[in-house]
Write a protein that holds these residues in place. Structure first.
Motif, PDB file in Angstrom:
ATOM      1  N   CYS A  77       0.880  -1.164   0.000  1.00 34.21           N
ATOM      2  CA  CYS A  77       0.000   0.000   0.000  1.00 34.21           C
ATOM      3  C   CYS A  77       0.923   1.221   0.000  1.00 34.21           C
ATOM      4  N   LYS A  78       0.339   2.391  -0.063  1.00 29.89           N
ATOM      5  CA  LYS A  78       1.139   3.593   0.054  1.00 29.89           C
ATOM      6  C   LYS A  78       1.435   3.891   1.525  1.00 29.89           C
ATOM      7  N   SER A  79       2.558   4.529   1.762  1.00 30.00           N
ATOM      8  CA  SER A  79       2.896   4.942   3.110  1.00 30.00           C
ATOM      9  C   SER A  79       1.823   5.881   3.654  1.00 30.00           C
ATOM     10  N   GLY A  87      -0.200  10.426  -2.892  1.00 35.27           N
ATOM     11  CA  GLY A  87      -1.577  10.011  -2.676  1.00 35.27           C
ATOM     12  C   GLY A  87      -1.626   8.548  -2.305  1.00 35.27           C
ATOM     13  N   PRO A  88      -2.815   7.975  -2.156  1.00 31.01           N
ATOM     14  CA  PRO A  88      -2.954   6.602  -1.685  1.00 31.01           C
ATOM     15  C   PRO A  88      -2.907   5.536  -2.766  1.00 31.01           C
ATOM     16  N   ALA A 230       8.125  -1.951   6.500  1.00 34.13           N
ATOM     17  CA  ALA A 230       7.290  -1.491   5.392  1.00 34.13           C
ATOM     18  C   ALA A 230       7.670  -0.105   4.913  1.00 34.13           C
ATOM     19  N   GLY A 231       8.214   0.720   5.793  1.00 38.11           N
ATOM     20  CA  GLY A 231       8.603   2.062   5.379  1.00 38.11           C
ATOM     21  C   GLY A 231       9.657   2.063   4.299  1.00 38.11           C
ATOM     22  N   ALA A 232      10.405   0.946   4.199  1.00 42.56           N
ATOM     23  CA  ALA A 232      11.450   0.867   3.182  1.00 42.56           C
ATOM     24  C   ALA A 232      10.904   0.469   1.831  1.00 42.56           C
ATOM     25  N   ARG A 233       9.621  -0.016   1.800  1.00 47.83           N
ATOM     26  CA  ARG A 233       9.114  -0.484   0.519  1.00 47.83           C
ATOM     27  C   ARG A 233       7.704  -0.001   0.255  1.00 47.83           C
ATOM     28  N   THR A 234       7.251   1.020   0.962  1.00 52.86           N
ATOM     29  CA  THR A 234       6.009   1.669   0.625  1.00 52.86           C
ATOM     30  C   THR A 234       6.302   3.091   0.219  1.00 52.86           C
ATOM     31  N   GLY A 235       5.431   3.651  -0.563  1.00 55.08           N
ATOM     32  CA  GLY A 235       5.634   5.030  -0.962  1.00 55.08           C
ATOM     33  C   GLY A 235       5.651   5.177  -2.452  1.00 55.08           C
TER      34      GLY A 235
END
Length: 235
Positions: A77-79, A87-88, A230-235
């Motif tokens: 998902c998006k961060s 955006g999402p 997850a912060g390393a692979r969302t966004g």
């Protein structure tokens, strides 16, 4: 992986005759993949001979003349941090990443004619409650990701998530509980030793705006470690 590939992949194409030298094909496939690995440990070298386990796994489909199926956990998902994303929903970042994966499969097809596929395990629902992303936002992201794959004609990619695994009859909390029960090690197994407390290092995270490090009640360190990463692979 949460389910068998044949539950999320289209019908398998006709099997081609096995190659005359399967070992050479496996080495050629590894030569396509290895330049993209990320590691600081290069003591064993970067050649195919340094990866006997990967070679062994490739040998099965190569010797059988079948497509190679890779499973990639990612695209959750998006961060939830608005400073990191626009955006999402998927954007140009996902578009470029998906194109790369499809092109990588095409390069493998050049050395292994039955081809290759990547099954993306979109695991956002597994830890969305921990990073405060609503489940409906994860669903919207996953649906948009599938639409993007179709629009781009990326025929070597597939996506599955908890909806494909457990169907529509359960709530997402119930699905997460099933994942925890079946796949997550318990706190005592994650602890570094018999004298350790019930809080394993690296397996908890504070809520946004909180300095508390109290471990969550649910014994699900795998989800919590995933959420931290997850912060390393969302966004």
């Amino acid at each position: 992986m949460l389910t068998r590939p044949d539950r999320v992949l289209p019908a398998r194409p006709a099997v081609l005759p096995p190659p005359a030298d399967p070992g050479a094909v496996c080495a050629a496939v590894l030569a396509v993949l290895l330049p993209y690995r990320r590691t600081l440990d290069t003591a064993g070298g970067d050649g195919p001979d340094a990866f006997p386990e990967q070679y062994r796994q490739l040998m099965g489909p190569v010797a059988a003349g079948e497509p190679i199926v890779f499973t990639l956990p990612g695209f959750p998902c998006k961060s939830p941090n608005p400073a990191k994303v626009l955006g999402p929903l998927p954007d140009e970042g996902e578009r470029l990443a998906l194109r790369f994966l499809d092109a990588l499969c095409a390069r493998i097809e050049a050395v292994h004619p039955p081809g290759a596929r990547v099954v993306i395990c979109s695991d956002g629902h597994v830890f969305s409650d921990l990073i405060h992303v609503p489940d409906h936002a994860v669903d919207a992201y996953g649906d948009a990701l599938r639409a993007l794959i179709r629009a781009e004609g990326l025929t070597r990619l597939d996506v599955f998530d908890l909806r494909a695994v457990y169907g529509p009859g359960l709530s997402y909390d119930a699905r997460r509980a099933l994942v925890d029960e079946r796949y997550a090690p318990r706190w005592r197994r994650c602890a570094p030793g018999p004298a350790a407390t019930s809080r394993p290092a690296g397996c908890t995270r504070a809520s946004p705006g909180s300095s508390s490090r109290t471990p969550p009640r649910s014994p699900a360190p795998v989800r919590r470690c995933s959420a931290t990463a997850a912060g390393a692979r969302t966004g």
